[in-house]
Design a protein around this motif. Structure first.
Motif, PDB file in Angstrom:
ATOM      1  N   HIS A  14     -13.970  23.093  -8.561  1.00  0.00           N
ATOM      2  CA  HIS A  14     -13.479  24.096  -7.621  1.00  0.00           C
ATOM      3  C   HIS A  14     -12.464  23.442  -6.673  1.00  0.00           C
ATOM      4  N   GLU A  15     -12.673  23.544  -5.369  1.00  0.00           N
ATOM      5  CA  GLU A  15     -11.690  23.018  -4.424  1.00  0.00           C
ATOM      6  C   GLU A  15     -12.014  21.610  -3.930  1.00  0.00           C
ATOM      7  N   TRP A  16     -13.092  21.004  -4.405  1.00  0.00           N
ATOM      8  CA  TRP A  16     -13.443  19.690  -3.912  1.00  0.00           C
ATOM      9  C   TRP A  16     -13.312  18.646  -5.030  1.00  0.00           C
ATOM     10  N   GLU A  17     -13.075  17.408  -4.601  1.00  0.00           N
ATOM     11  CA  GLU A  17     -12.923  16.289  -5.521  1.00  0.00           C
ATOM     12  C   GLU A  17     -14.221  15.491  -5.591  1.00  0.00           C
ATOM     13  N   LEU A  18     -14.414  14.824  -6.734  1.00  0.00           N
ATOM     14  CA  LEU A  18     -15.646  14.093  -6.999  1.00  0.00           C
ATOM     15  C   LEU A  18     -15.337  12.613  -7.205  1.00  0.00           C
ATOM     16  N   TYR A  19     -16.256  11.760  -6.712  1.00  0.00           N
ATOM     17  CA  TYR A  19     -16.042  10.318  -6.803  1.00  0.00           C
ATOM     18  C   TYR A  19     -17.366   9.599  -7.035  1.00  0.00           C
ATOM     19  N   ARG A  20     -17.243   8.412  -7.629  1.00  0.00           N
ATOM     20  CA  ARG A  20     -18.352   7.448  -7.621  1.00  0.00           C
ATOM     21  C   ARG A  20     -17.942   6.329  -6.675  1.00  0.00           C
ATOM     22  N   ALA A  21     -18.759   6.094  -5.680  1.00  0.00           N
ATOM     23  CA  ALA A  21     -18.449   5.088  -4.664  1.00  0.00           C
ATOM     24  C   ALA A  21     -19.374   3.888  -4.828  1.00  0.00           C
ATOM     25  N   ALA A  22     -18.801   2.684  -4.791  1.00  0.00           N
ATOM     26  CA  ALA A  22     -19.582   1.453  -4.867  1.00  0.00           C
ATOM     27  C   ALA A  22     -19.629   0.819  -3.484  1.00  0.00           C
ATOM     28  N   PRO A  23     -20.775   0.799  -2.839  1.00  0.00           N
ATOM     29  CA  PRO A  23     -20.876   0.153  -1.518  1.00  0.00           C
ATOM     30  C   PRO A  23     -21.040  -1.356  -1.654  1.00  0.00           C
ATOM     31  N   SER A  78     -24.810   2.661  -6.412  1.00  0.00           N
ATOM     32  CA  SER A  78     -23.641   3.529  -6.283  1.00  0.00           C
ATOM     33  C   SER A  78     -24.011   4.854  -5.639  1.00  0.00           C
ATOM     34  N   LEU A  79     -22.993   5.535  -5.145  1.00  0.00           N
ATOM     35  CA  LEU A  79     -23.152   6.823  -4.490  1.00  0.00           C
ATOM     36  C   LEU A  79     -22.251   7.850  -5.166  1.00  0.00           C
ATOM     37  N   PHE A  80     -22.656   9.096  -5.100  1.00  0.00           N
ATOM     38  CA  PHE A  80     -21.854  10.206  -5.600  1.00  0.00           C
ATOM     39  C   PHE A  80     -21.273  10.949  -4.399  1.00  0.00           C
TER      40      PHE A  80
END
Length: 289
Positions: free
Chosen positions: A26-35, A40-42
């Protein structure tokens, strides 16, 4: 404008060393974040230029919905790590191929979540289903809630868009007019996910995790009907295990089409007349019972 890594770091208190784009929904973007430490975080992120009024409370509602679902003892939901008006951060869910054993555990998990119950049909705040607003104003009965809060608003929106003709609208209105006789034996409000299509089920070795809820107090058959709408692996195993843990009322199979009518109307609103035929077939099947 702050980069997404900075927004995630502020919400979690952890430095983000890597951010992998996963596309958009939809209008938002998705990422996998590595701290810098830990797993990992979604991340779901709206552009910071998005007006606060465009999706007011979107991620707040989702985060609180996950927490509410997760308050039941074995609810299969991810952990929320932080959120604000434009960003939602959750634990990363490593997916595995679905197995019969995982499906059976998921069925039991879903039954426990539903049986944890709700105070009313509805919720204490409105929400979203995808990008569309969702009226959760409470009602005393399930037939009233389903007709007034789930069918009528999206039928009007679909008609206004031109995706449904006046004759199509009358077919769905026949379901609304007869709703009291179509919903089966009364049940107390269940704690339902509300948007439980197969894409919102992430498989694990020992069950599943559900994401992107439109959580509210509703009828438990809506979640099961939506699992069937676009096909879920090992669905029979899920339903059999569910039925052992929380037996369904007589006639539940005849009400699948009725409880698929709301998500189908949502799809007409989002994607147009491509879902018109399936929606009308569901309306006719609901009337046949």
């Amino acid at each position: 404008m702050r980069p997404v890594t900075e927004r995630v770091a502020e919400l979690t208190g952890r430095e983000i060393t890597r951010l992998v784009p996963l596309g958009a929904s939809h209008e938002w973007e998705l990422y996998r974040a590595a701290p810098d430490t830990g797993e990992s975080l979604f991340v779901k992120a709206l552009p910071e230029t998005t007006p606060d009024t465009a999706f007011s409370g979107l991620f707040d509602t989702e985060a609180r919905g996950l927490a509410w679902l997760g308050a039941s003892s074995s609810a299969p939901v991810p952990r929320v790590a932080g959120w604000d008006a434009h960003t939602l951060v959750m634990s990363w869910v490593e997916q595995h191929p679905p197995t019969p054993a995982a499906a059976e555990r998921f069925g039991r998990q879903l039954a426990a979540m539903h049986l944890s119950g709700a105070d009313t049909f509805g919720a204490d705040r409105d929400g979203y289903i995808g990008p569309l607003p969702l009226d959760n104003t409470p009602c005393d009965t399930w037939p009233e809630f389903y007709a007034r809060r789930r069918l009528e608003p999206y039928l009007r929106r679909a008609a206004d868009s031109g995706a449904l003709t006046p004759a199509d609208v009358r077919e769905v209105e026949r379901v609304i007019d007869r709703i009291d006789g179509l919903t089966g034996e009364p049940e107390p409000p269940a704690r339902v996910h509300g948007d439980l299509w197969s894409g919102n089920v992430l498989w694990q070795d020992d069950g599943a995790v559900v994401i992107d809820p439109a959580a509210h107090g509703g009828h438990r058959e809506v979640d099961l009907a939506m699992l069937a709408l676009f096909g879920l692996p090992h669905l029979d195993r899920v339903r059999d295990a569910y039925n052992e843990a929380a037996p369904l009322k007589d006639g539940w199979r005849s009400r699948i089409a009725l409880h698929q009518l709301h998500p189908l109307l949502v799809h007409v609103c989002l994607f147009g007349a491509a879902y018109r035929t399936t929606t009308l077939e569901a309306a006719r099947a609901a009337l046949r019972g």
